[in-house]
Design a protein around this motif. Structure first.
Motif, PDB file in Angstrom:
ATOM      1  N   PRO A 216     -37.521  20.508 -23.408  1.00  0.00           N
ATOM      2  CA  PRO A 216     -37.209  20.820 -24.803  1.00  0.00           C
ATOM      3  C   PRO A 216     -37.279  19.573 -25.685  1.00  0.00           C
ATOM      4  O   PRO A 216     -36.986  18.453 -25.253  1.00  0.00           O
ATOM      5  N   VAL A 217     -37.638  19.795 -26.953  1.00  0.00           N
ATOM      6  CA  VAL A 217     -37.836  18.685 -27.884  1.00  0.00           C
ATOM      7  C   VAL A 217     -36.575  17.842 -28.013  1.00  0.00           C
ATOM      8  O   VAL A 217     -36.632  16.605 -28.015  1.00  0.00           O
ATOM      9  N   GLY A 218     -35.436  18.478 -28.117  1.00  0.00           N
ATOM     10  CA  GLY A 218     -34.197  17.738 -28.296  1.00  0.00           C
ATOM     11  C   GLY A 218     -33.958  16.745 -27.168  1.00  0.00           C
ATOM     12  O   GLY A 218     -33.564  15.594 -27.391  1.00  0.00           O
ATOM     13  N   GLY A 219     -34.165  17.182 -25.929  1.00  0.00           N
ATOM     14  CA  GLY A 219     -33.973  16.302 -24.789  1.00  0.00           C
ATOM     15  C   GLY A 219     -34.966  15.153 -24.773  1.00  0.00           C
ATOM     16  O   GLY A 219     -34.620  14.016 -24.434  1.00  0.00           O
ATOM     17  N   VAL A 220     -36.207  15.461 -25.127  1.00  0.00           N
ATOM     18  CA  VAL A 220     -37.229  14.411 -25.167  1.00  0.00           C
ATOM     19  C   VAL A 220     -36.856  13.351 -26.193  1.00  0.00           C
ATOM     20  O   VAL A 220     -36.935  12.141 -25.923  1.00  0.00           O
ATOM     21  N   LEU A 221     -36.432  13.786 -27.371  1.00  0.00           N
ATOM     22  CA  LEU A 221     -36.099  12.827 -28.421  1.00  0.00           C
ATOM     23  C   LEU A 221     -34.893  11.975 -28.033  1.00  0.00           C
ATOM     24  O   LEU A 221     -34.834  10.781 -28.368  1.00  0.00           O
ATOM     25  N   ARG A 222     -33.912  12.558 -27.317  1.00  0.00           N
ATOM     26  CA  ARG A 222     -32.770  11.759 -26.861  1.00  0.00           C
ATOM     27  C   ARG A 222     -33.228  10.676 -25.882  1.00  0.00           C
ATOM     28  O   ARG A 222     -32.756   9.533 -25.931  1.00  0.00           O
ATOM     29  N   ARG A 223     -34.157  11.043 -25.009  1.00  0.00           N
ATOM     30  CA  ARG A 223     -34.652  10.049 -24.053  1.00  0.00           C
ATOM     31  C   ARG A 223     -35.488   8.978 -24.748  1.00  0.00           C
ATOM     32  O   ARG A 223     -35.482   7.813 -24.336  1.00  0.00           O
ATOM     33  N   VAL A 224     -36.221   9.376 -25.800  1.00  0.00           N
ATOM     34  CA  VAL A 224     -36.966   8.378 -26.574  1.00  0.00           C
ATOM     35  C   VAL A 224     -36.005   7.367 -27.174  1.00  0.00           C
ATOM     36  O   VAL A 224     -36.271   6.155 -27.189  1.00  0.00           O
ATOM     37  N   MET A 225     -34.860   7.842 -27.657  1.00  0.00           N
ATOM     38  CA  MET A 225     -33.889   6.964 -28.313  1.00  0.00           C
ATOM     39  C   MET A 225     -33.115   6.102 -27.315  1.00  0.00           C
ATOM     40  O   MET A 225     -32.825   4.929 -27.592  1.00  0.00           O
ATOM     41  N   THR A 226     -32.794   6.646 -26.149  1.00  0.00           N
ATOM     42  CA  THR A 226     -31.883   5.926 -25.250  1.00  0.00           C
ATOM     43  C   THR A 226     -32.373   5.833 -23.813  1.00  0.00           C
ATOM     44  O   THR A 226     -31.797   5.079 -23.015  1.00  0.00           O
ATOM     45  N   GLY A 227     -33.398   6.579 -23.445  1.00  0.00           N
ATOM     46  CA  GLY A 227     -33.828   6.642 -22.053  1.00  0.00           C
ATOM     47  C   GLY A 227     -34.787   5.527 -21.657  1.00  0.00           C
ATOM     48  O   GLY A 227     -35.172   4.671 -22.456  1.00  0.00           O
ATOM     49  N   VAL A 228     -35.171   5.580 -20.374  1.00  0.00           N
ATOM     50  CA  VAL A 228     -36.077   4.585 -19.797  1.00  0.00           C
ATOM     51  C   VAL A 228     -37.429   5.239 -19.540  1.00  0.00           C
ATOM     52  O   VAL A 228     -37.486   6.308 -18.915  1.00  0.00           O
TER      53      VAL A 228
END
Length: 717
Positions: A216-228
């Motif tokens: 889902p887009v929301g999860g992808v964007l969270r990982r873009v902001m804070t993920g590796v």
């Protein structure tokens, strides 16, 4: 690629549609035939965007800027109409899959291909950023693959769509997986945002997965902001380290495009012999080329079955008077603004778009060291909104129409000083103009249908070819603005006239003609008598695309830059001007021709070959006379050549941007006189006093007059 449906138009502007290439968030993309006979990818915007005033304003601005982007890894914008009911733009056609299509079909890239991909994308971004654009939506589906390297498309389009009816109604433009953190929050977007997207695109090529995973887009964007990101997909070493820097959350910690090149360009590249792409991708390219050929064959069959076109006015026709309508003027038709692919260069002093592409095909390593802005063959990619001042009476004008653009707007292809040195004659996408360079004032323009090509002489005699729609060559006296005569009118069974070239005394002019007036048919060179209008009996066949034409060696020879219709590199063909026989071709052992220039006496030629060497060659014998000393690395790459008025100096031109510098050689010895420290750009014109030089900055729109110390003493805009 799919056949046209009954709902698809047959033509858009002057372009004939052949097939549908695809459809996306902004609109449909068609395979189209340009008026010049080339293929283009023509994008038509969606109807809801066409009625969005904010989009139209932005789209117009972005297209104008994109027209300045010229490089080996960015397909050039060849035409556009942003004012019509449904705006559209056309770019060079690349018959290859997108990176997304290639990888998802089962062809993740090996390490050596990833390196070339990274370098090519960095080159492309550097070109885009230098033109004042940001891509804003770099992703695998916006990268086309070709043997000459990755081709980045749709730069600037995301900016045009932001805040429009699409985004206001909840639709997204772009792919979140490749979006930078600052784009997510809408703050601090800069060229470093494109660098973030570059790294994500390369990781996709390595693994077949987005850099931060899917879902889902929301999860992808969270990982873009804070993920590796999934850096393990990239090979260990300098490339992985560079990608990690590019994917830093803080834009200030990311490298610029130039830093990527500097950090990776010394790494080993795949050999030119085997190419840079995995073999499954090469097979996909071959398949698409076969499909394209099938579409072209169907097009030819349809044309053969079509009724013949109406006849063209005969030689007794006159120039339209004030009561006549100039075909297409201001209407978006082939003769009007944005109506033609008018990107042809005139002289051998700069390479055409087709020749530039051929040089790139010479090998991956060479492609990655070529300048960001070629030609260009041709060069394709000039500002599509630029147009000459139009006066229905055909009389010369000293000023562009009120509110109109300068005659220097867009790309400039050729210049020459008058015999007394007081006047500068200029040919560009906007036509032919005459300038008092000391007073920095426009004297007149040669108002006429938009030209395809022109030959300028110091005595003011000017031949302008109008190609497809007007089908004649007009001879002018540029000094007075007087129309002298027209040759052509299809009265010799041809009807397509292009690439005019005068003899030394101006008594004859060679032109490129097409059998039956169809530019898709076999092309040949005719030599016309200027006084009588007689084309003579000699017809010289041209086996390929002719992008330059000149008389040489006391008019005994004709010299042309020829590119094979396929993927073969360009060469210089030398014909006997009396018999039409091929004397020899250059380069032979000298390598692929990139740029070339005739010496003032017409006996020798300077050529820039695929190895980056500049040599002088005897035209009559083909013998290499000398090799010029290599300039320092500060002169990144030669992008044009030219001689001083007496032939004593040879100039190696640079791109034309503020930080670029050219070089100067002693033509007799090959020794460097100035090394990467002069503002010498192409095209250029040498003043008869030997002390001044006219050069084109920024590809067009600005001409600098340099003195003997190469300092700017005047500027024409």
């Amino acid at each position: 690629m799919r056949p046209l449906s009954p709902d698809d138009p047959q033509r858009i502007g002057p372009h004939r549609l052949l097939a549908r290439l695809g459809e996306g968030g902004m609109g449909r993309v068609y395979l189209a035939r340009t008026p010049d006979g080339h293929l283009s990818a023509l994008k038509v915007v969606r109807e809801e965007l066409a009625h969005d005033l904010l989009f139209r304003k932005r789209f117009s601005r972005e297209v104008r800027t994109a027209g300045r982007v010229r490089g080996p890894f960015t397909p050039a914008v060849v035409d556009a109409d942003t004012e019509t009911d449904v705006p559209w733009m056309a770019t060079e056609y690349v018959p290859g899959p997108t990176l997304k299509e290639a990888v998802l079909s089962g062809a993740p890239f090996p390490p050596e291909s990833l390196l070339v991909l990274t370098l090519g994308l960095a080159r492309a971004l550097g070109t885009i950023h230098e033109a004042g654009l940001m891509h804003r939506d770099l992703k695998p589906s916006n990268v086309l693959l070709s043997p000459r390297g990755p081709q980045v498309i749709d730069f600037g389009i995301a900016r045009a769509v932001e805040g429009t009816v699409l985004t206001r109604t909840g639709q997204t433009f772009g792919t979140p997986a490749y979006t930078s953190p600052e784009q997510v929050v809408g703050e601090g977007v800069s060229p470093k945002s494109d660098v973030f997207s570059l790294a994500g695109t390369v990781l996709f090529a390595a693994s077949g997965e987005p850099p931060f995973g899917g879902g889902p887009v929301g999860g992808v964007l969270r990982r873009v902001m804070t993920g590796v990101p999934n850096l393990a997909a990239a090979p260990e070493g300098p490339l992985r380290d560079m990608l990690a820097r590019c994917l830093a959350k803080d834009p200030d910690a990311r490298p610029e495009a130039a830093d990527i090149l500097a950090g990776l360009v010394a790494l080993p590249l795949p050999s030119a012999e085997h190419g840079w792409l995995p073999s499954p991708v090469t097979e996909q390219i071959d398949l698409r080329r076969d499909r394209t050929r099938s579409v072209e064959e169907a097009e030819r069959t349809t044309e053969e079955m079509a009724p013949p076109p109406p006849s063209v006015p005969g030689p007794e026709a006159v120039v339209p008077g004030p009561e006549a309508v100039v075909p297409g003027a201001g209407t978006g038709s082939p003769s009007g603004p944005g109506g033609r692919d008018r990107t042809r260069r005139r002289r051998i002093t700069a390479v055409s778009a087709a020749a530039a592409a051929a040089v790139l095909l010479g090998g991956t390593a060479l492609a990655l060291t070529l300048p960001e802005r070629g030609s260009p063959a041709g060069e394709p990619g000039a500002d599509p909104s630029a147009t000459a001042a139009a006066d229905p009476s055909g009389s010369p004008s000293a000023e562009p129409p009120e509110g109109g653009e300068s005659p220097l707007a867009g790309w400039i292809y050729d210049m020459v000083f008058s015999e007394d040195g007081d006047t500068l004659y200029v040919f560009g996408i906007s036509g032919v103009s005459v300038w008092d360079w000391r007073g920095q004032e426009l004297v007149r323009t040669l108002d006429s249908p938009a030209p395809e090509a022109a030959d300028l002489r110091p005595d003011g005699l000017t031949a302008v070819g109008y190609g497809l729609n007007d089908e004649y060559v007009m001879l002018w006296d540029a000094e007075t603005g007087e129309e002298l005569t027209r040759i052509g009118y299809d009265n010799q069974g041809r009807g397509f006239y292009d690439m005019p070239a005068f003899t030394a005394d101006g008594s004859r002019v060679a032109v490129l003609a097409a059998e039956g007036g169809n530019p898709d048919n076999d092309r040949l060179i005719q030599i016309w008598d200027v006084e009588t209008g007689d084309p003579g009996d000699l017809e010289i066949p041209v086996d390929g695309a002719l992008s330059e034409l000149e008389f040489a060696v006391g008019d005994a020879y004709l010299v042309g830059l020829v590119t094979d219709w396929g993927d073969d590199p360009s060469d210089v063909t030398v014909w006997d001007a009396e018999t039409g026989e091929v004397v020899h071709t250059l380069p032979g052992e000298q390598g692929v021709i990139g740029y070339a220039a005739l010496s003032p006496d017409g006996r020798t030629m300077a050529v820039h070959n695929r190895e980056g060497e500049v040599r002088t060659v005897d035209i009559a014998t083909g013998e290499v006379l000398r090799t010029m000393d290599a300039p320092s690395e500060a002169h990144d790459s030669v992008t044009g050549l030219g001689y001083s008025h007496d032939g004593g100096l040879l100039y190696g031109a640079a791109f034309g941007w503020a930080e670029d510098r050219g070089s100067v050689w002693d033509a007799a010895t090959g020794e460097l006189v100035r090394d990467a420290d002069v503002s010498v750009y192409a095209p250029l014109a040498a003043h008869p006093d030997g002390e001044h030089l006219a050069v084109v900055a920024d590809g067009g729109g600005r001409i600098l007059i340099l003195d003997g110390d190469y300092a700017t003493v005047a500027e024409l805009t």
